[in-house]
Design a protein around this motif. Structure first.
Motif, short mmCIF file in Angstrom:
data_model
loop_
_atom_site.label_atom_id
_atom_site.label_comp_id
_atom_site.label_asym_id
_atom_site.label_seq_id
_atom_site.Cartn_x
_atom_site.Cartn_y
_atom_site.Cartn_z
N GLU A 1 102.04 123.41 38.50
CA GLU A 1 103.72 123.26 38.70
C GLU A 1 104.47 123.84 37.66
OE1 GLU A 1 105.59 119.96 40.51
OE2 GLU A 1 104.62 120.41 42.65
N LEU A 2 105.56 124.37 37.53
CA LEU A 2 106.54 124.94 36.36
C LEU A 2 107.40 124.02 36.04
CD1 LEU A 2 106.66 128.71 37.00
CD2 LEU A 2 104.89 127.66 35.49
N PRO A 3 108.08 123.62 35.09
CA PRO A 3 109.25 122.84 34.49
C PRO A 3 110.21 123.18 35.57
CG PRO A 3 108.17 123.41 32.65
CD PRO A 3 107.36 124.39 33.66
N GLY A 4 111.11 122.06 35.96
CA GLY A 4 112.10 122.20 36.96
C GLY A 4 113.29 122.96 36.19
N TRP A 5 114.00 123.54 36.77
CA TRP A 5 115.23 124.12 36.03
C TRP A 5 116.52 124.09 37.05
CZ3 TRP A 5 117.18 128.87 38.31
CH2 TRP A 5 116.38 129.46 39.30
N GLU A 6 117.88 124.51 36.57
CA GLU A 6 118.91 124.43 37.36
C GLU A 6 119.40 125.97 37.27
OE1 GLU A 6 120.40 122.02 39.55
OE2 GLU A 6 118.37 121.12 39.07
N PRO A 7 120.37 126.20 38.35
CA PRO A 7 120.99 127.57 38.33
C PRO A 7 121.65 127.93 36.91
CG PRO A 7 121.22 126.74 40.34
CD PRO A 7 120.57 125.73 39.61
N GLY A 8 121.48 129.07 36.50
CA GLY A 8 121.96 129.26 35.07
C GLY A 8 121.17 129.25 33.90
N SER A 9 120.23 128.68 34.16
CA SER A 9 118.91 128.61 32.94
C SER A 9 118.17 129.76 32.84
CB SER A 9 117.77 127.70 33.51
OG SER A 9 118.12 126.40 33.88
N HIS A 10 117.81 129.98 31.60
CA HIS A 10 116.97 131.31 31.12
C HIS A 10 115.75 131.05 30.42
CE1 HIS A 10 119.87 130.19 27.71
NE2 HIS A 10 118.49 130.49 26.95
N VAL A 11 114.93 131.64 30.27
CA VAL A 11 113.70 131.59 29.66
C VAL A 11 113.53 132.56 28.49
CG1 VAL A 11 112.63 130.28 31.63
CG2 VAL A 11 112.36 132.95 31.34
N ALA A 12 112.73 132.29 27.69
CA ALA A 12 112.27 133.44 26.50
C ALA A 12 110.98 133.89 26.91
CB ALA A 12 112.41 132.64 25.25
N LEU A 13 110.90 135.18 27.03
CA LEU A 13 109.47 135.72 27.09
C LEU A 13 108.81 136.26 25.81
CD1 LEU A 13 109.89 137.93 30.24
CD2 LEU A 13 109.40 135.59 30.13
N ARG A 14 107.75 135.75 25.35
CA ARG A 14 107.11 136.08 24.22
C ARG A 14 106.16 137.18 24.78
NH1 ARG A 14 106.95 133.10 19.55
NH2 ARG A 14 108.38 131.18 19.56
N LEU A 15 106.63 138.41 24.51
CA LEU A 15 106.00 139.54 25.17
C LEU A 15 104.67 139.90 24.35
CD1 LEU A 15 109.05 141.98 26.01
CD2 LEU A 15 107.48 140.50 27.65
N PRO A 16 103.66 140.70 25.07
CA PRO A 16 102.55 140.86 24.15
C PRO A 16 102.51 141.76 22.81
CG PRO A 16 102.12 141.27 26.45
CD PRO A 16 103.47 141.00 26.23
N ASP A 17 103.81 142.49 22.68
CA ASP A 17 104.05 143.35 21.57
C ASP A 17 104.56 142.71 20.32
OD1 ASP A 17 106.51 142.99 22.62
OD2 ASP A 17 107.04 145.25 22.67
N GLY A 18 104.99 141.17 20.44
CA GLY A 18 105.42 140.33 19.62
C GLY A 18 106.88 140.16 19.90
N LEU A 19 107.62 140.98 20.80
CA LEU A 19 109.14 140.67 21.01
C LEU A 19 109.29 139.40 21.64
CD1 LEU A 19 110.14 144.35 21.93
CD2 LEU A 19 110.52 143.26 19.76
N VAL A 20 110.31 138.67 21.33
CA VAL A 20 110.81 137.67 22.08
C VAL A 20 112.11 137.95 23.00
CG1 VAL A 20 111.63 135.29 22.33
CG2 VAL A 20 109.85 136.13 20.81
N ARG A 21 112.38 137.91 24.38
CA ARG A 21 113.47 138.28 24.97
C ARG A 21 113.70 137.23 25.93
NH1 ARG A 21 113.73 140.86 21.18
NH2 ARG A 21 114.04 142.98 21.00
N GLU A 22 115.23 136.93 25.99
CA GLU A 22 115.67 136.01 27.03
C GLU A 22 116.09 136.57 28.20
OE1 GLU A 22 116.56 132.89 26.68
OE2 GLU A 22 115.56 132.71 24.67
N TYR A 23 115.91 136.10 29.19
CA TYR A 23 116.17 136.46 30.59
C TYR A 23 116.65 135.36 31.54
CZ TYR A 23 113.72 140.78 29.10
OH TYR A 23 113.81 141.83 28.30
N SER A 24 117.56 135.39 32.46
CA SER A 24 118.05 134.41 33.33
C SER A 24 116.91 134.19 34.43
CB SER A 24 119.49 134.59 33.87
OG SER A 24 120.57 134.71 32.74
N LEU A 25 116.78 133.02 34.93
CA LEU A 25 116.03 132.78 36.02
C LEU A 25 116.78 133.09 37.35
CD1 LEU A 25 114.34 129.51 34.74
CD2 LEU A 25 113.00 131.84 35.49
#
Length: 307
Positions: A23-47
């Motif tokens: 299971e993944l960690p719980g979250w509430e509406p309005g939350s975002h996560v940071a994706l560490r993309l394979p090319d080294g970039l880190v980008r934030e996106y809302s769930l």
């Protein structure tokens, strides 16, 4: 990555699951996560998936015309089955549980956190109404789902309505105890702030930092001390705390470098902070216990971080 879905013109969603099936960690509406993309970039996106579903996370990504590499990588190169390191979730855009009524405002891909709020408020039988604005329906993700709530939601496509939405009408007759939430481009947030009645608090999430005149002439050099190791790192007047840490080999996750995403947030043990972010609340600013080192600084000669 478990799934990749076309949501609208220029908008693709990706669904993430734990490779082990956990299971993944719980979250509430309005939350975002940071994706560490394979090319080294880190980008934030809302769930924008269902918080009740702990088996998967979904984010929707707009292909940016002036992409710094994140959105184009997700659209063109990220394939199903790819493993991605994810930080979070974090939430600086939460629903006010004490509000009597909720006014939701989304512009373009700003629908991503707003649609999760809409679902939660609807499922709990809370009072809400919503404006979802975009250039055209084909460019608006989740527009069919929002349109299904026609009693509470207005979908405004500029090409259909012949211009921008009437924001003043959105707040007319709002009951006492209302709270407004807005996510979208700077022009929308500025327009909302201009007509928002003073008695209605506004919670917002931006795509980019607003243009604010900061007097950097008064910035001074100071030292950062890492509380856990005692390491001392000088921070010149013209260098950010985040960059000084990186130059010293201290890895602090970051993404926007504009003080709008919260990825680089660190704990503070001691220091006279000069907050310049757009994420932390006034209470958090006043506490002096946390900061965003990408933009904020220290007025005292020494800043002790919980690192």
């Amino acid at each position: 990555m478990h799934q990749k879905t076309w949501e609208a013109d220029g908008v693709t969603s990706i669904t993430l699951v734990d490779p082990s099936g956990a299971e993944l960690p719980g979250w509430e509406p309005g939350s975002h996560v940071a994706l560490r993309l394979p090319d080294g970039l880190v980008r934030e996106y809302s769930l924008c998936s269902a918080p009740e579903d702990s088996s998967r996370w979904t984010v929707a990504v707009l292909r940016a015309e002036k992409s710094r590499g994140g959105s184009s990588y997700v659209h063109d190169r990220l394939s199903i089955g790819a493993e991605i390191e994810v930080d979070g979730p974090r939430n600086a855009f939460s629903i006010d549980s004490d509000a009597a009524h909720h006014i939701l405002i989304a512009g373009g891909v700003g629908i991503t956190p707003i649609v999760a709020m809409m679902r939660r408020l609807e499922s709990e039988g809370r009072s809400w109404h919503m404006l979802y604005a975009g250039r055209s329906r084909p460019s608006m993700a989740f527009v069919d789902e929002v349109s299904a709530h026609s009693a509470s939601a207005i979908v405004h496509a500029d090409d259909e309505r012949g211009g921008l939405p009437d924001l003043r009408a959105l707040f007319a007759g709002a009951p006492a105890g209302s709270v407004a939430y807005c996510c979208g481009p700077a022009a929308l947030l500025d327009a909302v702030a201009e007509v928002l009645p003073p008695e209605i608090p506004l919670r917002s999430e931006r795509f980019a930092a607003p243009v604010v005149q900061v007097d950097s002439d008064g910035d001074t050099a100071f030292d950062v001390v890492l509380d856990r190791t005692g390491q001392r790192i000088p921070v010149p007047a013209d260098v950010s705390v985040l960059d000084a840490l990186a130059d010293a080999g201290v890895d602090v996750p970051s993404s926007c470098t504009e003080g709008i995403c919260g990825t680089c947030e660190v704990g503070v043990v001691k220091g006279d902070l000069d907050h310049r972010d757009f994420v932390l609340t006034e209470t958090e600013h006043a506490s002096g216990h946390t900061m965003l080192p990408c933009v904020s600084r220290c007025r005292s000669a020494e800043l002790v971080l919980d690192l």
